[in-house]
Design a protein around this motif. Structure first.
Motif, PDB file in Angstrom:
ATOM      1  N   GLN A   1     -23.922  87.112  -6.300  1.00 35.26           N
ATOM      2  CA  GLN A   1     -23.669  87.069  -4.873  1.00 35.26           C
ATOM      3  C   GLN A   1     -23.586  85.635  -4.377  1.00 35.26           C
ATOM      4  O   GLN A   1     -24.013  84.700  -5.038  1.00 35.26           O
ATOM      5  CB  GLN A   1     -24.775  87.817  -4.128  1.00 35.26           C
ATOM      6  N   GLY A   2     -22.999  85.478  -3.216  1.00 37.62           N
ATOM      7  CA  GLY A   2     -22.933  84.198  -2.547  1.00 37.62           C
ATOM      8  C   GLY A   2     -23.480  84.318  -1.145  1.00 37.62           C
ATOM      9  O   GLY A   2     -23.751  85.419  -0.644  1.00 37.62           O
ATOM     10  N   GLU A   3     -23.648  83.166  -0.477  1.00 37.15           N
ATOM     11  CA  GLU A   3     -24.207  83.138   0.862  1.00 37.15           C
ATOM     12  C   GLU A   3     -23.337  82.274   1.763  1.00 37.15           C
ATOM     13  O   GLU A   3     -22.902  81.188   1.375  1.00 37.15           O
ATOM     14  CB  GLU A   3     -25.626  82.555   0.867  1.00 37.15           C
ATOM     15  N   LEU A   4     -23.127  82.756   2.976  1.00 31.46           N
ATOM     16  CA  LEU A   4     -22.521  81.968   4.040  1.00 31.46           C
ATOM     17  C   LEU A   4     -23.511  81.948   5.192  1.00 31.46           C
ATOM     18  O   LEU A   4     -23.962  82.994   5.654  1.00 31.46           O
ATOM     19  CB  LEU A   4     -21.191  82.592   4.491  1.00 31.46           C
ATOM     20  N   TRP A   5     -23.849  80.736   5.655  1.00 30.38           N
ATOM     21  CA  TRP A   5     -24.795  80.581   6.753  1.00 30.38           C
ATOM     22  C   TRP A   5     -24.046  80.207   8.023  1.00 30.38           C
ATOM     23  O   TRP A   5     -23.171  79.333   8.014  1.00 30.38           O
ATOM     24  CB  TRP A   5     -25.827  79.512   6.428  1.00 30.38           C
ATOM     25  N   LEU A   6     -24.381  80.874   9.114  1.00 31.26           N
ATOM     26  CA  LEU A   6     -23.819  80.606  10.426  1.00 31.26           C
ATOM     27  C   LEU A   6     -24.946  80.139  11.352  1.00 31.26           C
ATOM     28  O   LEU A   6     -26.064  80.656  11.296  1.00 31.26           O
ATOM     29  CB  LEU A   6     -23.178  81.859  11.017  1.00 31.26           C
ATOM     30  N   TYR A   7     -24.627  79.181  12.201  1.00 29.14           N
ATOM     31  CA  TYR A   7     -25.589  78.733  13.202  1.00 29.14           C
ATOM     32  C   TYR A   7     -24.910  78.718  14.556  1.00 29.14           C
ATOM     33  O   TYR A   7     -23.803  78.175  14.701  1.00 29.14           O
ATOM     34  CB  TYR A   7     -26.121  77.336  12.871  1.00 29.14           C
ATOM     35  N   ASN A   8     -25.553  79.327  15.536  1.00 25.02           N
ATOM     36  CA  ASN A   8     -25.037  79.374  16.898  1.00 25.02           C
ATOM     37  C   ASN A   8     -25.766  78.340  17.746  1.00 25.02           C
ATOM     38  O   ASN A   8     -26.936  78.534  18.105  1.00 25.02           O
ATOM     39  CB  ASN A   8     -25.219  80.774  17.482  1.00 25.02           C
ATOM     40  N   PRO A   9     -25.116  77.223  18.101  1.00 30.13           N
ATOM     41  CA  PRO A   9     -25.784  76.193  18.908  1.00 30.13           C
ATOM     42  C   PRO A   9     -25.926  76.572  20.375  1.00 30.13           C
ATOM     43  O   PRO A   9     -26.565  75.855  21.135  1.00 30.13           O
ATOM     44  CB  PRO A   9     -24.867  74.976  18.736  1.00 30.13           C
TER      45      PRO A   9
ATOM     46  N   THR B   1     -21.518  93.118   8.442  1.00 29.80           N
ATOM     47  CA  THR B   1     -20.143  92.946   8.914  1.00 29.80           C
ATOM     48  C   THR B   1     -20.069  92.810  10.431  1.00 29.80           C
ATOM     49  O   THR B   1     -19.064  92.340  10.955  1.00 29.80           O
ATOM     50  CB  THR B   1     -19.268  94.121   8.469  1.00 29.80           C
ATOM     51  N   GLN B   2     -21.102  93.249  11.141  1.00 32.30           N
ATOM     52  CA  GLN B   2     -21.164  93.108  12.595  1.00 32.30           C
ATOM     53  C   GLN B   2     -22.213  92.047  12.937  1.00 32.30           C
ATOM     54  O   GLN B   2     -23.333  92.082  12.426  1.00 32.30           O
ATOM     55  CB  GLN B   2     -21.522  94.438  13.260  1.00 32.30           C
ATOM     56  N   LEU B   3     -21.837  91.101  13.812  1.00 33.70           N
ATOM     57  CA  LEU B   3     -22.695  89.961  14.103  1.00 33.70           C
ATOM     58  C   LEU B   3     -23.054  89.929  15.583  1.00 33.70           C
ATOM     59  O   LEU B   3     -22.209  90.175  16.449  1.00 33.70           O
ATOM     60  CB  LEU B   3     -21.998  88.652  13.730  1.00 33.70           C
ATOM     61  N   ASP B   4     -24.309  89.601  15.843  1.00 33.75           N
ATOM     62  CA  ASP B   4     -24.799  89.360  17.201  1.00 33.75           C
ATOM     63  C   ASP B   4     -25.847  88.260  17.074  1.00 33.75           C
ATOM     64  O   ASP B   4     -27.021  88.526  16.801  1.00 33.75           O
ATOM     65  CB  ASP B   4     -25.384  90.641  17.788  1.00 33.75           C
ATOM     66  N   ILE B   5     -25.413  87.021  17.264  1.00 36.44           N
ATOM     67  CA  ILE B   5     -26.254  85.867  16.971  1.00 36.44           C
ATOM     68  C   ILE B   5     -26.680  85.209  18.281  1.00 36.44           C
ATOM     69  O   ILE B   5     -25.852  84.637  18.994  1.00 36.44           O
ATOM     70  CB  ILE B   5     -25.513  84.838  16.103  1.00 36.44           C
ATOM     71  N   PRO B   6     -27.970  85.248  18.613  1.00 37.11           N
ATOM     72  CA  PRO B   6     -28.444  84.563  19.820  1.00 37.11           C
ATOM     73  C   PRO B   6     -28.319  83.043  19.672  1.00 37.11           C
ATOM     74  O   PRO B   6     -28.231  82.509  18.558  1.00 37.11           O
ATOM     75  CB  PRO B   6     -29.912  84.991  19.916  1.00 37.11           C
ATOM     76  N   PRO B   7     -28.341  82.327  20.785  1.00 37.61           N
ATOM     77  CA  PRO B   7     -28.280  80.866  20.705  1.00 37.61           C
ATOM     78  C   PRO B   7     -29.496  80.295  19.982  1.00 37.61           C
ATOM     79  O   PRO B   7     -30.614  80.784  20.120  1.00 37.61           O
ATOM     80  CB  PRO B   7     -28.242  80.430  22.176  1.00 37.61           C
TER      81      PRO B   7
END
Length: 232
Positions: free
Chosen positions: A34-42, A76-82
């Motif tokens: 597996q691989g990883e992708l990291w997202l950050y919401n500023p 597959t569905q994203l809801d990322i708070p600040p």
């Protein structure tokens, strides 16, 4: 004067800024894993949207994306708070190794209109350590516009940076600064070139690959080199 809860509610209602993504190019091993992708919401608002994995092919004048089940994303569905980081797992859809390098795009589609859509390259499979992309160049032209046609006969994709034209007298002209584009293994693509004041004829094209090497893209094959029109 507005209360603190009201101010916080207004802040969270604002559109999210652009996401920070890490890494921006991903690789899955040929044997699975597996691989990883990291997202950050500023911030300042929530980022909501979905993740798609699409098979990626190239034609001479087009990038072709189509649905696939060869690689899966979770969630597959994203809801990322600040201020929050989100990890996306990238998983092979079927067990077992793959032959050759396979190319995909990870597409992040925001729910809210006006926010940027992201498309990141993902590759699965790894050739022998000594394997390299083998890129060759030629000039195509129509009545008004020159094109740089590149072909990759190697088993790995080429990520091209800082495309440069080197004239016969050694003068260098930077044509495409930064990321010029990707050329998948075994594929051909062409890029529009700016019309030069005189000619591309007699010169050479250089670019940097993903490992930092500067390579001469101009093929020594006289049959291909002769196809460049003399007016270029």
């Amino acid at each position: 004067m507005r209360s603190l809860p009201t101010l916080l509610a207004m802040l969270l209602a604002f559109p999210a800024a652009a996401l920070d993504l890490l890494p921006t190019t991903l690789q899955l091993p040929a044997e699975g894993g597996q691989g990883e992708l990291w997202l950050y919401n500023p911030g300042p608002g929530r980022w909501q949207g979905r993740v798609q994995i699409l098979a990626w092919e190239q034609r001479i004048d087009a990038e072709v994306l189509r649905p696939t089940d060869q690689v899966l994303a979770s969630p597959t569905q994203l809801d990322i708070p600040p201020g929050i980081r989100q990890r996306i797992w990238l998983l092979p859809g079927r067990p077992g190794p793959v032959s050759g390098e396979q190319a995909y795009r990870i597409v992040l589609e925001p729910r809210q209109a006006g926010l940027p859509r992201y498309s990141l390259p993902l590759f699965r499979g790894q050739a022998a350590p000594q394997a390299q992309p083998r890129v060759q160049a030629r000039i195509d032209a129509d009545a008004s516009q020159p094109y740089l046609r590149l072909s990759n006969a190697g088993p790995l994709h080429a990520r091209l940076h800082d495309l440069v034209f080197v004239a016969g007298d050694g003068q260098r002209t930077l044509l495409l600064p930064g990321l010029a584009g990707y050329l998948l293994a075994g594929r051909e693509r062409r890029w529009v070139l700016p019309a030069p004041p005189d000619s591309y004829h007699g010169g050479r094209f250089h670019a940097h690959l993903q490992d930092g090497r500067e390579v001469d893209l101009t093929t020594p094959d006289p049959a291909i080199a002769a196809s460049a029109p003399s007016r270029l």
